[in-house]
Design a protein around this motif. Structure first.
Motif, PDB file in Angstrom:
ATOM      1  N   LYS A   1     -12.610  -1.329  -4.716  1.00  0.00           N
ATOM      2  CA  LYS A   1     -13.121  -2.687  -4.494  1.00  0.00           C
ATOM      3  C   LYS A   1     -13.381  -3.452  -5.790  1.00  0.00           C
ATOM      4  O   LYS A   1     -14.157  -4.400  -5.798  1.00  0.00           O
ATOM      5  CB  LYS A   1     -14.389  -2.655  -3.631  1.00  0.00           C
ATOM      6  CG  LYS A   1     -14.187  -2.009  -2.268  1.00  0.00           C
ATOM      7  CD  LYS A   1     -15.467  -1.992  -1.446  1.00  0.00           C
ATOM      8  CE  LYS A   1     -15.226  -1.322  -0.101  1.00  0.00           C
ATOM      9  NZ  LYS A   1     -16.450  -1.242   0.718  1.00  0.00           N
TER      10      LYS A   1
ATOM     11  N   THR B   1      -6.185   1.553  -2.648  1.00  0.00           N
ATOM     12  CA  THR B   1      -5.493   0.267  -2.588  1.00  0.00           C
ATOM     13  C   THR B   1      -6.277  -0.817  -3.320  1.00  0.00           C
ATOM     14  O   THR B   1      -5.695  -1.682  -3.973  1.00  0.00           O
ATOM     15  CB  THR B   1      -5.273  -0.151  -1.124  1.00  0.00           C
ATOM     16  OG1 THR B   1      -4.401   0.795  -0.499  1.00  0.00           O
ATOM     17  CG2 THR B   1      -4.660  -1.539  -1.019  1.00  0.00           C
ATOM     18  N   THR B   2      -7.601  -0.770  -3.229  1.00  0.00           N
ATOM     19  CA  THR B   2      -8.443  -1.835  -3.779  1.00  0.00           C
ATOM     20  C   THR B   2      -9.051  -1.478  -5.131  1.00  0.00           C
ATOM     21  O   THR B   2      -9.878  -2.236  -5.646  1.00  0.00           O
ATOM     22  CB  THR B   2      -9.584  -2.158  -2.813  1.00  0.00           C
ATOM     23  OG1 THR B   2     -10.478  -1.021  -2.731  1.00  0.00           O
ATOM     24  CG2 THR B   2      -9.057  -2.490  -1.422  1.00  0.00           C
TER      25      THR B   2
ATOM     26  N   GLY C   1      -3.807  -9.658   3.862  1.00  0.00           N
ATOM     27  CA  GLY C   1      -3.692  -8.243   4.186  1.00  0.00           C
ATOM     28  C   GLY C   1      -3.017  -8.057   5.531  1.00  0.00           C
ATOM     29  O   GLY C   1      -3.549  -8.480   6.567  1.00  0.00           O
TER      30      GLY C   1
ATOM     31  N   LYS D   1     -12.695  -6.480   7.453  1.00  0.00           N
ATOM     32  CA  LYS D   1     -12.905  -6.069   6.068  1.00  0.00           C
ATOM     33  C   LYS D   1     -13.045  -7.285   5.148  1.00  0.00           C
ATOM     34  O   LYS D   1     -12.329  -8.278   5.287  1.00  0.00           O
ATOM     35  CB  LYS D   1     -11.740  -5.193   5.594  1.00  0.00           C
ATOM     36  CG  LYS D   1     -11.495  -3.930   6.445  1.00  0.00           C
ATOM     37  CD  LYS D   1     -12.583  -2.885   6.258  1.00  0.00           C
ATOM     38  CE  LYS D   1     -12.346  -1.620   7.077  1.00  0.00           C
ATOM     39  NZ  LYS D   1     -11.227  -0.811   6.615  1.00  0.00           N
TER      40      LYS D   1
ATOM     41  N   THR E   1      -3.268  -3.362   6.895  1.00  0.00           N
ATOM     42  CA  THR E   1      -3.876  -2.449   5.924  1.00  0.00           C
ATOM     43  C   THR E   1      -5.345  -2.241   6.248  1.00  0.00           C
ATOM     44  O   THR E   1      -5.999  -3.120   6.809  1.00  0.00           O
ATOM     45  CB  THR E   1      -3.736  -2.979   4.488  1.00  0.00           C
ATOM     46  OG1 THR E   1      -4.387  -2.086   3.587  1.00  0.00           O
ATOM     47  CG2 THR E   1      -4.352  -4.366   4.341  1.00  0.00           C
ATOM     48  N   ARG E   2      -5.859  -1.080   5.871  1.00  0.00           N
ATOM     49  CA  ARG E   2      -7.287  -0.817   6.053  1.00  0.00           C
ATOM     50  C   ARG E   2      -8.044  -0.882   4.730  1.00  0.00           C
ATOM     51  O   ARG E   2      -9.206  -0.509   4.655  1.00  0.00           O
ATOM     52  CB  ARG E   2      -7.501   0.534   6.739  1.00  0.00           C
ATOM     53  CG  ARG E   2      -7.004   1.742   5.983  1.00  0.00           C
ATOM     54  CD  ARG E   2      -6.999   2.983   6.868  1.00  0.00           C
ATOM     55  NE  ARG E   2      -6.611   4.170   6.132  1.00  0.00           N
ATOM     56  CZ  ARG E   2      -7.463   5.124   5.754  1.00  0.00           C
ATOM     57  NH1 ARG E   2      -8.735   5.034   6.055  1.00  0.00           N
ATOM     58  NH2 ARG E   2      -7.037   6.176   5.086  1.00  0.00           N
ATOM     59  N   TYR E   3      -7.375  -1.339   3.676  1.00  0.00           N
ATOM     60  CA  TYR E   3      -8.019  -1.566   2.382  1.00  0.00           C
ATOM     61  C   TYR E   3      -8.751  -0.306   1.887  1.00  0.00           C
ATOM     62  O   TYR E   3      -9.946  -0.329   1.612  1.00  0.00           O
ATOM     63  CB  TYR E   3      -9.024  -2.717   2.471  1.00  0.00           C
ATOM     64  CG  TYR E   3      -8.432  -4.083   2.679  1.00  0.00           C
ATOM     65  CD1 TYR E   3      -7.716  -4.721   1.675  1.00  0.00           C
ATOM     66  CD2 TYR E   3      -8.591  -4.753   3.892  1.00  0.00           C
ATOM     67  CE1 TYR E   3      -7.188  -6.001   1.860  1.00  0.00           C
ATOM     68  CE2 TYR E   3      -8.062  -6.027   4.093  1.00  0.00           C
ATOM     69  CZ  TYR E   3      -7.362  -6.639   3.073  1.00  0.00           C
ATOM     70  OH  TYR E   3      -6.840  -7.906   3.266  1.00  0.00           O
TER      71      TYR E   3
ATOM     72  N   THR F   1       0.857  -1.179   0.000  1.00  0.00           N
ATOM     73  CA  THR F   1       0.000   0.000   0.000  1.00  0.00           C
ATOM     74  C   THR F   1       0.897   1.233   0.000  1.00  0.00           C
ATOM     75  O   THR F   1       2.124   1.140   0.048  1.00  0.00           O
ATOM     76  CB  THR F   1      -0.904   0.030   1.237  1.00  0.00           C
ATOM     77  OG1 THR F   1      -0.111   0.307   2.401  1.00  0.00           O
ATOM     78  CG2 THR F   1      -1.642  -1.303   1.426  1.00  0.00           C
TER      79      THR F   1
ATOM     80  N   PHE G   1      -9.865 -13.752   1.936  1.00  0.00           N
ATOM     81  CA  PHE G   1      -9.030 -12.750   2.596  1.00  0.00           C
ATOM     82  C   PHE G   1      -8.600 -13.247   3.974  1.00  0.00           C
ATOM     83  O   PHE G   1      -9.399 -13.810   4.730  1.00  0.00           O
ATOM     84  CB  PHE G   1      -9.778 -11.422   2.731  1.00  0.00           C
ATOM     85  CG  PHE G   1     -10.046 -10.756   1.416  1.00  0.00           C
ATOM     86  CD1 PHE G   1      -9.185  -9.799   0.913  1.00  0.00           C
ATOM     87  CD2 PHE G   1     -11.143 -11.128   0.641  1.00  0.00           C
ATOM     88  CE1 PHE G   1      -9.414  -9.197  -0.309  1.00  0.00           C
ATOM     89  CE2 PHE G   1     -11.389 -10.532  -0.581  1.00  0.00           C
ATOM     90  CZ  PHE G   1     -10.519  -9.569  -1.062  1.00  0.00           C
TER      91      PHE G   1
ATOM     92  N   GLN H   1     -10.265  -3.426  11.702  1.00  0.00           N
ATOM     93  CA  GLN H   1      -9.695  -3.561  10.369  1.00  0.00           C
ATOM     94  C   GLN H   1      -9.673  -5.012   9.887  1.00  0.00           C
ATOM     95  O   GLN H   1      -9.645  -5.261   8.678  1.00  0.00           O
ATOM     96  CB  GLN H   1      -8.283  -2.968  10.331  1.00  0.00           C
ATOM     97  CG  GLN H   1      -8.207  -1.484  10.645  1.00  0.00           C
ATOM     98  CD  GLN H   1      -8.975  -0.621   9.648  1.00  0.00           C
ATOM     99  OE1 GLN H   1      -9.335  -1.073   8.574  1.00  0.00           O
ATOM    100  NE2 GLN H   1      -9.203   0.626  10.007  1.00  0.00           N
TER     101      GLN H   1
ATOM    102  N   ASN I   1      -6.867 -11.412   7.117  1.00  0.00           N
ATOM    103  CA  ASN I   1      -6.555 -10.069   7.585  1.00  0.00           C
ATOM    104  C   ASN I   1      -5.830 -10.119   8.925  1.00  0.00           C
ATOM    105  O   ASN I   1      -6.391 -10.580   9.931  1.00  0.00           O
ATOM    106  CB  ASN I   1      -7.841  -9.245   7.728  1.00  0.00           C
ATOM    107  CG  ASN I   1      -8.561  -9.097   6.404  1.00  0.00           C
ATOM    108  OD1 ASN I   1      -7.929  -9.070   5.348  1.00  0.00           O
ATOM    109  ND2 ASN I   1      -9.885  -9.001   6.443  1.00  0.00           N
TER     110      ASN I   1
END
Length: 638
Positions: A315, A311-312, A302, A337, A305-307, A264, A325, A334, A327
């Motif tokens: 989405k 970054t996504t 991940g 997500k 990261t807070r996505y 990121t 995912f 976080q 996380n």
């Protein structure tokens, strides 16, 4: 009976700050490095007096703008990997209100910073005093209530004894990786000077231990099983991975099991580009290799990261029908997500435990990662060698400006230099340990996408809030954090105009920073956004009343402050200026005139959802709106 020490509230504050320490992995250091201040009505006679009388080990810096000095404190804490902080104090009313933008920046980036805005009189007897707003709803409401929603902890001290609970609670937040962020403690200006018999124990040395939270057995077993069942896992490293200092274990995992690593904006430089599994930055501003492996991934790991949407790719970067995912984050919120497997634990500790358990697992990426990187290096080489032509130039953003308009820019700016060729030339000349800072405009895109960070933790991009004006101030903060390294602020002309006052602070205190100012006479990033979505250029170029490109001499501004300045409009002069600036002992500014529309364009998988009008008289705008709505329906809704 416990011994009492008579002190004013402000004196007690300074004494307490001197006694705060942090211990990480057995290394104990003072936590509060010093205080940035702009003295005025409300703090000069309280905190100002206390700093004069007995500052202890606290360093003291006079800021030039409240927002700027707070950004310097953020830059310091970020570059220090949240192991040290600066406090920031400002006068009551507008002085404190100027801290709001920086406070939100710290909140978005999870960066600890102690804010000490002065407040109105606790006694209310002189009210309304100078710079005090009156809120008819309640006399208890002041300017500083605006800090509540953007602080991880907020308090108001109206009596001297309240300082104790406020500081103890505040430092629990500041030193906790899960809750790290801005702490605001407003001290009423009459309270600052009031005396109280504080217990001696309050000023004892306090060590805040940051113990690495280990994953539970269940979390670890489920995480390992999920990885082992995947064929194309990708490790997405965010800022939390960097603050956890997980770079070494990430490299071990990636190399042992051939897992590609993408970063990121906050995570970039946790691995270096020459690392075989390093694919570069992800998302809207990402590289083709990074986005390619994420689109192919059946598991995204991940880490810290807070996505965010950049970054996504809003989405749309992942195939949610086939991608799972995992996380890993110290912040439970976080980890929820994308309905991922939640591992609420320290990044380094978790990845170490996973590495010890994965055994002989291998992904099925095989040799494709090397091919992706080779293709991308060819694209970087093309961007490096891009030159301007007055007859048949193809800008990276075609169709926005006519050839005649680009020629006019070239004449007015007296340059034919492209932004990407300038940036990549600079990259080639940079020392391995030099720190680069950026935040807003088109430069973050170019840097996240094309910049090769040669050393660990040398890439400092604030993109949690993408706050214009962060760059120059943060360069001072990074210099304070690592004074032995060269610190470079990469800033566009628009962001420089927004805020550059802490260049004066750097000069005042002999803290050398270097400002690389890319002048394309406008707000290029937003101009691109505007025109890509069917609109005409409006309000995003720096043109005068005759619709001529403004000719601003930024080098003279820096020179007037006392910095060493250079003006360049070709690669030869740019190279010479960079080498000369490196030898200077004082702060420098290199004004680099570049043509608009010559920044890098989107890589594969780049898409950003924006608020396009759903009803327009322009067929072009309407078509783009319809396409955007179709794309947005592909996105995961959580």
């Amino acid at each position: 009976m416990a011994k009492k020490i008579p002190l004013t509230t402000a004196q007690a504050l300074i004494k307490f700050l001197n006694q705060q320490y942090i211990s990480i992995d057995g290394v104990e250091t003072p936590f509060v490095e010093g205080i940035f201040h702009i003295f005025g009505h409300g703090n000069v006679l309280g905190i100002g007096e206390a700093l004069q009388e007995n500052p202890g080990h606290l360093k003291s810096f006079q800021g030039k703008n409240e927002q700027g000095m707070a950004h310097s404190a953020i830059g310091f804490a970020k570059q220090s990997l949240r192991k040290k902080i600066y406090a920031v104090t400002a006068s009551s009313g507008p002085g404190s209100a100027n801290l709001l933008t920086a406070t939100a920046t710290a909140f978005a980036n999870n960066i600890p910073i102690l804010l000490l805005p002065a407040d109105t009189f606790a006694s209310r007897q002189p009210d309304p005093v100078l710079q005090q707003m009156e809120q008819p709803l309640s006399a208890a409401i002041t300017t500083n209530d605006a800090f509540r929603p953007i602080s991880r902890y907020w308090d108001r001290v109206q009596r001297p004894e309240q300082l104790m609970s406020a500081l103890i609670r505040g430092f629990e937040v500041l030193t906790n990786p899960e809750s790290a962020g801005p702490v605001t403690i407003s001290i009423c200006q009459d309270t600052e000077g009031e005396v109280f018999d504080y217990p001696e124990e309050f000023f004892k040395k306090r060590v805040h231990y940051v113990d690495r939270r280990q994953p539970t057995e269940r979390e670890l077993n489920e995480a390992v099983a999920l990885i082992q069942s995947s064929k194309h896992p990708v490790l997405l490293a965010g800022g939390g991975a960097k603050y956890s200092e997980a770079g070494e274990i990430i490299e071990k995992l990636a190399s042992t099991h051939n897992i590609p690593v993408v970063e990121t904006h906050a995570g970039k430089s946790i691995v270096t580009p020459d690392f075989p599994q390093a694919m570069g930055g992800a998302g809207v501003l990402g590289t083709a290799p990074a986005n390619q492996v994420l689109m192919e991934a059946d598991l995204v790991i991940g880490v810290g990261t807070r996505y965010s949407d950049f970054t996504t790719s809003s989405k749309t970067l992942f195939n949610f029908e086939t991608t799972k995912f995992l996380n890993i984050n110290v912040n439970r919120f976080q980890t929820t997500k994308f309905d991922g497997l939640q591992v609420v634990a320290d990044a380094k500790a978790t990845l170490t435990a996973i590495s010890d358990t994965l055994s002989d697992y291998q992904t099925e990426f095989n040799d494709v990662l090397a091919q992706y990187k080779q293709n991308w290096q060819a694209e970087r080489s093309r961007l490096r060698q891009t030159t301007f032509s007055r007859t048949d130039f193809e800008p990276e953003f075609p169709g926005h400006f006519s050839q005649d308009k680009l020629n006019t820019y070239a004449d007015r700016l007296k340059t034919e230099l492209t932004q990407t060729s300038a940036l990549l030339t600079i990259n080639e000349l940079f020392d391995e340990n030099a720190i680069v800072i950026s935040s807003a405009g088109s430069l973050p895109g170019d840097m996240q996408r094309t910049w090769d960070a040669k050393g660990k933790n040398t890439f400092h991009l604030e993109y949690g809030y993408s706050c214009m004006g962060y760059e120059v101030a943060a360069a001072l903060g990074t210099k304070l954090a690592e004074p032995e390294k060269e610190s470079y602020a990469f800033v566009g002309d628009g962001s420089f105009l927004m805020m550059h006052t802490e260049l004066v602070t750097a000069l005042q205190y002999d803290k050398k920073i270097n400002v690389l100012l890319f002048d394309n006479a406008g707000y290029g990033s937003i101009n691109n956004l505007q025109m890509e979505h069917g609109l005409n250029s409006q309000g995003t170029e720096l043109s005068n009343s005759q619709d001529q490109v403004m000719q601003i001499d930024y080098a003279k501004i820096a020179e007037a402050y006392g910095a060493v300045s250079y003006k360049v409009n070709n690669l030869e002069d740019l190279t010479a200026a960079l080498l000369a600036a490196k030898e200077q002992t004082s702060s420098t500014l290199i004004e680099i005139k570049v043509l608009p529309k010559t920044m890098s364009n989107d890589a594969i998988g780049s898409w950003w959802r924006t608020g396009v009008s759903q009803l327009s008289t322009s067929p072009k705008v309407q078509a783009i709106s319809d396409h955007e709505m179709a794309e947005s329906k592909k996105a995961w809704l959580y």
